[in-house]
Design a protein around this motif. Structure first.
Motif, PDB file in Angstrom:
ATOM      1  N   SER A  72      -6.001   2.939   0.268  1.00 32.80           N
ATOM      2  CA  SER A  72      -6.334   3.088   1.684  1.00 32.80           C
ATOM      3  C   SER A  72      -5.968   1.838   2.478  1.00 32.80           C
ATOM      4  O   SER A  72      -6.161   0.719   2.010  1.00 32.80           O
ATOM      5  N   PHE A  73      -5.462   2.071   3.699  1.00 29.22           N
ATOM      6  CA  PHE A  73      -5.169   0.913   4.550  1.00 29.22           C
ATOM      7  C   PHE A  73      -6.386   0.520   5.365  1.00 29.22           C
ATOM      8  O   PHE A  73      -6.338  -0.398   6.166  1.00 29.22           O
ATOM      9  N   GLN A  74      -7.491   1.246   5.155  1.00 31.72           N
ATOM     10  CA  GLN A  74      -8.683   0.940   5.949  1.00 31.72           C
ATOM     11  C   GLN A  74      -9.547  -0.145   5.318  1.00 31.72           C
ATOM     12  O   GLN A  74     -10.476  -0.635   5.934  1.00 31.72           O
ATOM     13  N   ALA A  75      -9.243  -0.486   4.063  1.00 30.12           N
ATOM     14  CA  ALA A  75     -10.002  -1.561   3.418  1.00 30.12           C
ATOM     15  C   ALA A  75      -9.005  -2.465   2.702  1.00 30.12           C
ATOM     16  O   ALA A  75      -8.004  -1.985   2.170  1.00 30.12           O
ATOM     17  N   GLU A  76      -9.279  -3.742   2.699  1.00 27.96           N
ATOM     18  CA  GLU A  76      -8.374  -4.711   2.085  1.00 27.96           C
ATOM     19  C   GLU A  76      -8.391  -4.555   0.567  1.00 27.96           C
ATOM     20  O   GLU A  76      -9.455  -4.618  -0.068  1.00 27.96           O
ATOM     21  N   GLY A  77      -7.230  -4.345  -0.010  1.00 23.91           N
ATOM     22  CA  GLY A  77      -7.144  -4.232  -1.468  1.00 23.91           C
ATOM     23  C   GLY A  77      -5.735  -4.572  -1.909  1.00 23.91           C
ATOM     24  O   GLY A  77      -4.826  -4.695  -1.074  1.00 23.91           O
ATOM     25  N   PRO A  78      -5.521  -4.711  -3.223  1.00 22.35           N
ATOM     26  CA  PRO A  78      -4.180  -5.014  -3.716  1.00 22.35           C
ATOM     27  C   PRO A  78      -3.269  -3.803  -3.534  1.00 22.35           C
ATOM     28  O   PRO A  78      -3.739  -2.677  -3.460  1.00 22.35           O
ATOM     29  N   LEU A  79      -1.962  -4.017  -3.496  1.00 24.91           N
ATOM     30  CA  LEU A  79      -1.027  -2.897  -3.358  1.00 24.91           C
ATOM     31  C   LEU A  79      -0.840  -2.242  -4.729  1.00 24.91           C
ATOM     32  O   LEU A  79       0.128  -2.516  -5.424  1.00 24.91           O
ATOM     33  N   ASP A  80      -1.784  -1.405  -5.098  1.00 20.77           N
ATOM     34  CA  ASP A  80      -1.773  -0.792  -6.427  1.00 20.77           C
ATOM     35  C   ASP A  80      -1.362   0.681  -6.327  1.00 20.77           C
ATOM     36  O   ASP A  80      -0.230   1.051  -6.572  1.00 20.77           O
ATOM     37  N   MET A  81      -2.306   1.567  -6.003  1.00 21.28           N
ATOM     38  CA  MET A  81      -2.056   3.005  -5.786  1.00 21.28           C
ATOM     39  C   MET A  81      -1.789   3.805  -7.051  1.00 21.28           C
ATOM     40  O   MET A  81      -1.313   4.943  -6.984  1.00 21.28           O
ATOM     41  N   ARG A  82      -2.060   3.253  -8.231  1.00 22.48           N
ATOM     42  CA  ARG A  82      -1.865   4.039  -9.468  1.00 22.48           C
ATOM     43  C   ARG A  82      -3.086   4.905  -9.728  1.00 22.48           C
ATOM     44  O   ARG A  82      -4.212   4.439  -9.631  1.00 22.48           O
ATOM     45  N   TYR A  83      -2.871   6.168 -10.121  1.00 22.05           N
ATOM     46  CA  TYR A  83      -3.982   6.968 -10.643  1.00 22.05           C
ATOM     47  C   TYR A  83      -4.351   6.447 -12.023  1.00 22.05           C
ATOM     48  O   TYR A  83      -5.504   6.373 -12.394  1.00 22.05           O
ATOM     49  N   ASP A  84      -3.295   6.135 -12.794  1.00 18.18           N
ATOM     50  CA  ASP A  84      -3.501   5.742 -14.181  1.00 18.18           C
ATOM     51  C   ASP A  84      -3.202   4.256 -14.355  1.00 18.18           C
ATOM     52  O   ASP A  84      -2.043   3.837 -14.245  1.00 18.18           O
ATOM     53  N   PRO A  85      -4.227   3.445 -14.640  1.00 17.42           N
ATOM     54  CA  PRO A  85      -3.993   2.007 -14.764  1.00 17.42           C
ATOM     55  C   PRO A  85      -3.095   1.627 -15.944  1.00 17.42           C
ATOM     56  O   PRO A  85      -2.660   0.479 -16.041  1.00 17.42           O
ATOM     57  N   ARG A  86      -2.798   2.613 -16.838  1.00 12.64           N
ATOM     58  CA  ARG A  86      -1.882   2.305 -17.950  1.00 12.64           C
ATOM     59  C   ARG A  86      -0.430   2.220 -17.471  1.00 12.64           C
ATOM     60  O   ARG A  86       0.432   1.682 -18.158  1.00 12.64           O
ATOM     61  N   SER A  87      -0.164   2.802 -16.310  1.00  7.96           N
ATOM     62  CA  SER A  87       1.209   2.803 -15.807  1.00  7.96           C
ATOM     63  C   SER A  87       1.584   1.401 -15.334  1.00  7.96           C
ATOM     64  O   SER A  87       0.750   0.661 -14.811  1.00  7.96           O
ATOM     65  N   SER A  88       2.864   1.020 -15.515  1.00  8.02           N
ATOM     66  CA  SER A  88       3.238  -0.359 -15.174  1.00  8.02           C
ATOM     67  C   SER A  88       3.726  -0.477 -13.728  1.00  8.02           C
ATOM     68  O   SER A  88       3.900  -1.582 -13.226  1.00  8.02           O
ATOM     69  N   ILE A  89       3.946   0.664 -13.059  1.00  6.04           N
ATOM     70  CA  ILE A  89       4.482   0.594 -11.688  1.00  6.04           C
ATOM     71  C   ILE A  89       3.349   0.676 -10.663  1.00  6.04           C
ATOM     72  O   ILE A  89       2.611   1.657 -10.623  1.00  6.04           O
TER      73      ILE A  89
END
Ligand SMILES: C[S@@+](CC[C@H](N)C(=O)[O-])C[C@H]1O[C@@H](n2cnc3c(N)ncnc32)[C@H](O)[C@@H]1O
Length: 309
Positions: A114-131
């Motif tokens: 979400s752009f409404q709260a400050e967070g890292p540019l992640d967006m992965r559903y699965d944290p095992r993914s490297s992208i």
């Protein structure tokens, strides 16, 4: 907390009955799953998948009371067929895919959706993914980034935005990215969408390869359904909905030869596997939208597995 959308409509079309087996490919926090488990009591079973272990943890807690009747697996729904075969969970009476992101994920700033709260540019559903969204933007050229914003966000200002992002790089957080996009295209007063909405949608789709995995899941779902079993898909944007609509239309036809008049010159040998139940997508009632604004863009399409011929 995540409020499931179109629950009444999902139940009316999937029509779960006691003792039946269902797969929820996007179990999330378990809202739809609970409704299906209630309707299939006392002995119906549900196999639930989610790519996000944090969602599964909540689902495990929320569905605890159903004990052995529910089995939850950390998996991508692209692997639906493998997972169902691994657990001997087929043929099934119905499969549900409720696509996209949950409120739980959107509201957890560290997930970067979400752009409404400050967070890292992640967006992965699965944290095992490297992208992540960060590595994706970093690795893409300006032209490639513009192409992604155009294809997956249907963003008309894709080139301007891609140039601005690359010029401002490194951009570390969601709010910084939203600011870069807003500065590049300007915020129109009274506009319904935030200027960064399409950019965030495009990046999320690209990070999770969402359109390709959806196509794989639809194929897999057909192979797992018993004759008369139903496939229900809830989508939240036009790209997903188009994929589902075109898939259903193709699978409802006996011949899919490109522009060849059937039956005189059919060479494909394709036989219809589905009957489309929803000629037009089912959308939420205004009362539901009032209670849950996320339901505004939800579209439910349902098809039924035909007898094997
Ligand atoms: C809209 S939520 C589903 C909410 C759920 N129906 C409920 O009632 O709580 C979508 C969920 O699908 C998951 N998801 C998205 N893409 C996925 C994929 N390719 N494979 C498995 N799960 C996926 C997300 O992690 C998210 O938890």
């Amino acid at each position: 907390m995540h409020i499931p959308v179109l629950v009444r409509e999902v139940l009316a079309t999937l029509n779960p009955q006691p003792g039946q087996w269902f797969i929820d490919g996007t179990v999330g926090t378990g809202g739809h799953a609970r409704a299906v488990l209630e309707a299939t009591a006392p002995d119906g079973r549900l196999l639930g998948l989610d790519a996000d272990p944090a969602a599964l943890k909540v689902a495990r807690h929320n569905l605890e009371t159903y004990g052995e009747r529910v089995h939850l697996v950390h998996a991508n729904f692209a692997d639906l067929a493998e997972v169902a075969h691994r657990y001997g969970f087929f043929p099934v009476h119905g499969i549900l895919l409720d696509l996209g992101v949950s409120s739980l994920q959107l509201e957890t700033a560290e997930r970067g959706f979400s752009f409404q709260a400050e967070g890292p540019l992640d967006m992965r559903y699965d944290p095992r993914s490297s992208i992540t969204a960060y590595t994706l933007i970093n690795d893409l050229s300006e032209e490639e980034l513009a192409e992604i914003l155009y294809r997956f966000g249907e963003e008309r200002r894709s080139r301007v935005i891609a140039r601005a992002i690359k010029q401002a790089w490194p951009v570390m957080t969601t709010t910084q990215l939203a600011e870069v996009v807003t500065r590049a295209v300007g915020g129109r007063r009274g506009a319904r969408l935030h200027p960064a909405t399409r950019t965030f949608q495009a990046l999320r789709i690209a990070v999770n390869n969402e359109l390709e995995v959806l196509m794989r899941a639809l194929d897999a779902a057909v192979s797992l359904l018993a004759p008369g079993g139903k496939l229900a898909v809830i989508s939240f944007h036009s790209l997903e909905d188009r994929i589902v609509k075109e898939f259903f239309a193709r699978e409802a036809k006996d011949c899919i030869c490109p522009s060849t008049p059937y039956p005189a010159h059919c060479t494909c040998g394709h036989r219809a596997t589905l009957r489309v139940i929803t000629k037009k997508p089912i959308v939420a009632h205004p009362e539901e939208i009032k209670m849950n604004p996320r339901a505004r863009s939800a579209k439910l399409r349902v098809a039924e597995r035909k007898e094997n011929r």
